[in-house]
Design an enzyme around this catalytic site. Structure first.
Site, PDB file in Angstrom:
ATOM      1  N   ASP A  62       0.984  -1.177   0.236  1.00  0.00           N
ATOM      2  CA  ASP A  62       0.317   0.020  -0.070  1.00  0.00           C
ATOM      3  C   ASP A  62       0.862   1.605   0.095  1.00  0.00           C
ATOM      4  O   ASP A  62       0.399   2.037  -0.194  1.00  0.00           O
ATOM      5  CB  ASP A  62      -0.907   0.176   1.458  1.00  0.00           C
ATOM      6  CG  ASP A  62       0.213   0.065   2.308  1.00  0.00           C
ATOM      7  OD1 ASP A  62       1.503  -0.108   2.428  1.00  0.00           O
ATOM      8  OD2 ASP A  62      -1.167   0.144   3.655  1.00  0.00           O
ATOM      9  N   HIS A  63       2.247   1.425   0.594  1.00  0.00           N
ATOM     10  CA  HIS A  63       2.631   2.268   0.323  1.00  0.00           C
ATOM     11  C   HIS A  63       3.289   3.089  -0.720  1.00  0.00           C
ATOM     12  O   HIS A  63       2.556   4.285  -1.350  1.00  0.00           O
ATOM     13  CB  HIS A  63       4.016   2.191   1.713  1.00  0.00           C
ATOM     14  CG  HIS A  63       3.461   2.305   2.730  1.00  0.00           C
ATOM     15  ND1 HIS A  63       2.843   1.750   3.280  1.00  0.00           N
ATOM     16  CD2 HIS A  63       4.257   3.631   3.522  1.00  0.00           C
ATOM     17  CE1 HIS A  63       2.968   2.149   5.055  1.00  0.00           C
ATOM     18  NE2 HIS A  63       3.808   2.860   4.792  1.00  0.00           N
ATOM     19  N   ASP A 117       4.118  -1.277  11.490  1.00  0.00           N
ATOM     20  CA  ASP A 117       3.790  -0.139  10.591  1.00  0.00           C
ATOM     21  C   ASP A 117       3.276   0.640  11.929  1.00  0.00           C
ATOM     22  O   ASP A 117       2.664   0.066  13.559  1.00  0.00           O
ATOM     23  CB  ASP A 117       2.846  -0.406   9.189  1.00  0.00           C
ATOM     24  CG  ASP A 117       2.476   0.894   9.027  1.00  0.00           C
ATOM     25  OD1 ASP A 117       2.730   1.546   7.700  1.00  0.00           O
ATOM     26  OD2 ASP A 117       1.529   1.905  10.059  1.00  0.00           O
ATOM     27  N   ARG A 377      -0.177  12.937  10.589  1.00  0.00           N
ATOM     28  CA  ARG A 377       1.044  14.100  10.608  1.00  0.00           C
ATOM     29  C   ARG A 377       1.391  15.023   9.564  1.00  0.00           C
ATOM     30  O   ARG A 377       1.077  14.094   8.141  1.00  0.00           O
ATOM     31  CB  ARG A 377       2.223  12.327  10.679  1.00  0.00           C
ATOM     32  CG  ARG A 377       2.814  11.689  11.310  1.00  0.00           C
ATOM     33  CD  ARG A 377       3.665   9.923  11.500  1.00  0.00           C
ATOM     34  NE  ARG A 377       3.281   9.487  12.436  1.00  0.00           N
ATOM     35  CZ  ARG A 377       4.388   7.792  12.561  1.00  0.00           C
ATOM     36  NH1 ARG A 377       4.288   7.924  11.250  1.00  0.00           N
ATOM     37  NH2 ARG A 377       3.351   7.046  13.273  1.00  0.00           N
ATOM     38  N   SER A 530       7.185   6.847  12.578  1.00  0.00           N
ATOM     39  CA  SER A 530       6.753   5.773  11.866  1.00  0.00           C
ATOM     40  C   SER A 530       7.369   4.619  12.602  1.00  0.00           C
ATOM     41  O   SER A 530       8.670   4.642  13.029  1.00  0.00           O
ATOM     42  CB  SER A 530       7.701   5.862  10.472  1.00  0.00           C
ATOM     43  OG  SER A 530       7.908   4.922  10.392  1.00  0.00           O
ATOM     44  N   ARG A 532       9.265   2.695  10.935  1.00  0.00           N
ATOM     45  CA  ARG A 532      10.645   2.380  10.242  1.00  0.00           C
ATOM     46  C   ARG A 532      11.693   1.761  10.898  1.00  0.00           C
ATOM     47  O   ARG A 532      12.407   2.178  10.850  1.00  0.00           O
ATOM     48  CB  ARG A 532      10.569   3.063   9.135  1.00  0.00           C
ATOM     49  CG  ARG A 532      11.439   4.063   8.937  1.00  0.00           C
ATOM     50  CD  ARG A 532      11.350   4.878   8.089  1.00  0.00           C
ATOM     51  NE  ARG A 532       9.905   5.395   7.717  1.00  0.00           N
ATOM     52  CZ  ARG A 532       9.906   6.125   7.452  1.00  0.00           C
ATOM     53  NH1 ARG A 532      11.131   7.504   7.472  1.00  0.00           N
ATOM     54  NH2 ARG A 532       8.579   7.180   7.121  1.00  0.00           N
TER      55      ARG A 532
HETATM   56 FE1  F3S Z   1      -0.252   4.837   5.400  1.00  0.00          FE
HETATM   57 FE2  F3S Z   1      -0.110   6.584   6.172  1.00  0.00          FE
HETATM   58 FE3  F3S Z   1      -1.378   4.961   7.423  1.00  0.00          FE
HETATM   59  S1  F3S Z   1       1.923   6.322   5.034  1.00  0.00           S
HETATM   60  S2  F3S Z   1       0.095   3.255   6.735  1.00  0.00           S
HETATM   61  S3  F3S Z   1      -2.019   5.865   5.443  1.00  0.00           S
HETATM   62  S4  F3S Z   1      -0.028   6.759   8.251  1.00  0.00           S
END
Ligand code: F3S
Length: 640
Positions: A62-63, A117, A377, A530, A532
């Site tokens: 999805d990213h 995540d 964010r 995040s 990550r």
């Molecule tokens: Fe994607 Fe933004 Fe949520 S990168 S998982 S929609 S915080």
């Protein structure tokens, strides 16, 4: 017991449910997304695991959907094939944002979910104990290892009353951020109770638990009640329902009261989600871009509210409006009922069902632009344009402002538009590939972008220069930026590490390599944002041995430990002021100092004085650090 304790007790493998003690819990479900998933699966392979041992594991894409070169497509192929090989469900690109799809199709009350995540707590909206973690922790959970965490405080957020027209659940979490700040949830679980809970649907609850991540919380959770049943039934999953409530005499470590009747539309000003004021107090702010979507606000009901506001109107001339529905289910329903047409007619640009602009994948605003976003964010530079200013708002505020051309309080629109939860969602899981029964016959496809990841060496004495000294609230976006240029390198750490800290110090990686590694000095809440693990792996690749900060964000601290990088905190914050970039710091007898559990003595060789730091970690984490990270530790202990 409160609800958090009940779920933890059911999953407890080691330890006691005593605040501050380390506990280990069984993980029922895992999720990954593509940005962190490639690394998580490389780590799963490095652990030598054939089949996942969880009840359910799902790999989402999805990213990064931009395919400007072979890299992303290679990564997606790798994830798909490694998932098939290891018994993992694969949600194909286009099926939606991990948290939205997981809520719709897989989330179950009372289960534990570990996701690579930071917004995994979205699952708390359906009564799961859902925690964000680094990829290696998720890989270990897939390998059947329990997840370890320090028993958090459980804070009761008591909601009373009912939201007034045009006030949304986004405003509840923005209010909490206003009161508590981005540090206010560290070491805490927020458990929602009170008569206001029943007034909120599961997607509304999920908006709140999603953005609880911005408080720095371990997670947030709502009870599982008739609203949960209503949602699961509409998803044709009523069999997954289980009623879950705290005991009447449940005890909490603190109570926060929010009277929903008193809330008003809120906005988080640049560049922090806790910089919150009422929309009506923000003044007349001309808007250049409006972006609606993200895992916070992309549910069917969010989108229907937006469509209803836009219906019959036209977005202001100076505004670019982009909308990304959260899942294919949502997009398909909007297409069928005509709401999509209302959005398009009003001038909206419809994007894929993916993270998109939230992670800076396209739609970077113009220079000095004002961008209103329904996301979670608004850190400096995350949108892709350093000079842009991002304001976080509810879908109602966003849509109304897109029409007006400036930030407006949607109450100016008059009578509220009512959107009810549908009694049936459009269920079609044909974009979710089940793990095949003949997995052994599948080969994992590795394109040239899939590179081995760095593994640390066992701990030894340290004598290294301070490579960089940063202030408070440094995010993982600062440490390892994530943008359209860099996301394709997430499975290629040697290349990615060249961009470490580049937004605040473009020479950092060069200097690190010239010095043969070094030490990072940070302020409070170092590594927020995040989950990550690239924000630990890139420094590891560059030879960083320790980070000395005033305090750490939870997931990043865990990622540093997993990478074998010492997360040290100043005993006296005055010592932070005394250190300069370039100072050489020395930690002698490092292994014994780490073992001893006492304060660790650091010598500033350049300036000729000593100071003390704390290593506030569990006994197991000390062993992990001595071995040079979790992979070494697990391999050595033959844990898996
Ligand atoms: Fe994607 Fe933004 Fe949520 S990168 S998982 S929609 S915080």
């Amino acid at each position: 017991m409160n609800l958090t304790q009940k779920i933890l007790k059911k999953h407890l493998v080691e330890g006691e449910l005593v605040k501050g003690h380390e506990i280990a819990i069984k993980i029922d479900q895992t999720l990954t997304q593509d940005s962190t998933g490639t690394m998580a699966y490389l780590e799963l392979e490095a652990l030598g695991v054939d089949k996942v041992k969880t009840e359910l594991s799902v790999a989402y894409v999805d990213h990064n959907m931009l395919q400007e070169g072979f890299e992303n497509a290679d990564d997606h192929k790798y994830i798909q094939t490694v998932a098939a090989k290891h018994g993992i469900y694969f949600s194909r690109p286009g099926n939606g944002i991990c948290h939205q799809v997981h809520l719709e199709r897989f989330g179950k009350p009372g289960k534990t979910l570990l996701g690579s995540d930071s917004h995994t707590p979205t699952g708390g909206g359906i009564g799961m104990l859902a925690i964000g973690a680094g990829g290696l922790d998720v890989a270990l959970a897939m390998a059947g290892e329990p997840y370890r965490l320090v028993m958090p405080e459980v804070i009761n957020v008591r909601l009373t009353g009912k939201l007034k027209p045009w006030v949304s659940s986004k405003d509840i979490i923005l209010e909490l951020l206003r009161r508590l700040t981005v540090k206010g949830g560290v070491g805490k679980v927020f458990e929602y109770t009170g008569d206001g809970v029943a007034t909120l649907s599961v997607p509304e609850r999920a908006t709140i638990t999603n953005m609880g991540a911005e408080l720095g919380a371990t997670t947030s959770i709502f009870p599982s009640d008739f609203r949960t049943y209503e949602f699961l039934k509409a998803q044709k999953r009523e069999d997954d329902f289980e009623a879950l409530l705290p005991d009447d005499d449940a005890e909490y470590d603190g109570v926060i009261e929010i009277n929903l009747d008193e809330l008003e539309p809120m906005v988080a000003l640049p560049h922090s989600p806790d910089n919150v004021i009422k929309v009506k107090d923000a003044g007349k702010l001309k808007v250049d871009q409006v972006a609606i979507g993200s895992c916070t606000n992309s549910s069917y009901m969010d989108m229907m509210k937006v469509a209803a506001i836009l219906k019959g109107g036209l977005i202001a001339e100076g505004v670019s409006l982009v909308i990304s529905p959260g899942s294919r289910q949502v997009l398909n329903m909007l297409a069928k009922n005509g709401a999509l047409s209302d959005m398009i007619s009003a001038g909206a640009r419809i994007l894929e069902t993916a993270c998109g602009p939230c992670i800076g994948m396209g739609q970077a605003p113009a220079t000095n632009a004002i961008s209103l976003r329904t996301f979670n964010r608004n850190f400096y530079g995350r949108c892709g344009t350093k000079s842009a200013k991002v304001y976080l708002v509810s879908p109602e505020v966003a849509a109304a402002s897109a029409l007006a051309g400036y930030l407006i309080d949607p109450r100016e629109l008059g009578e509220e538009i009512k959107i009810e939860m549908p009694s049936e969602f459009l269920v079609n899981d044909n974009m979710i590939i089940k793990p095949p029964v003949n997995a052994d016959e599948f080969d994992v496809v590795r394109g040239p972008n899939i590179k081995p990841f760095p593994i640390n060496t066992p701990l030894a004495d340290i004598e290294k220069a301070v490579l960089i000294k940063v202030g408070d609230d440094i995010t993982t976006d600062h440490i390892m930026p994530s943008n359209a240029k860099l996301l394709p390198l997430r499975s290629n750490i040697p290349e990615l590490s060249k961009h470490c800290f580049e937004t605040i110090d473009p020479d950092f990686s060069k200097r690190a390599l010239e010095n043969g590694g070094g030490i990072i000095v940070g302020g409070n809440n170092y590594g927020q944002g995040s989950s990550r693990e690239h924000a630990a792996l890139a420094p590891l690749q560059l030879g960083v041995k320790a980070v000395i900060a005033k305090s750490f964000a939870r997931i990043h601290k865990a990622n540093l430990i997993n990478s074998g990088i010492l997360p040290l905190t100043f005993v006296s914050e005055d010592d932070y002021d005394k250190i300069d970039e370039g100072d050489v710091l020395k930690i002698e007898d490092a292994v014994n100092q780490v073992k001893s559990k006492g304060k660790i003595v650091v010598k500033n060789v350049t300036k000729g004085y000593e100071f003390e730091v704390d290593l506030d970690v569990s006994d197991r984490n000390r062993e992990i650090l001595i071995e040079g990270g979790l992979i070494n530790y697990v391999r050595k202990k033959d844990k898996v």
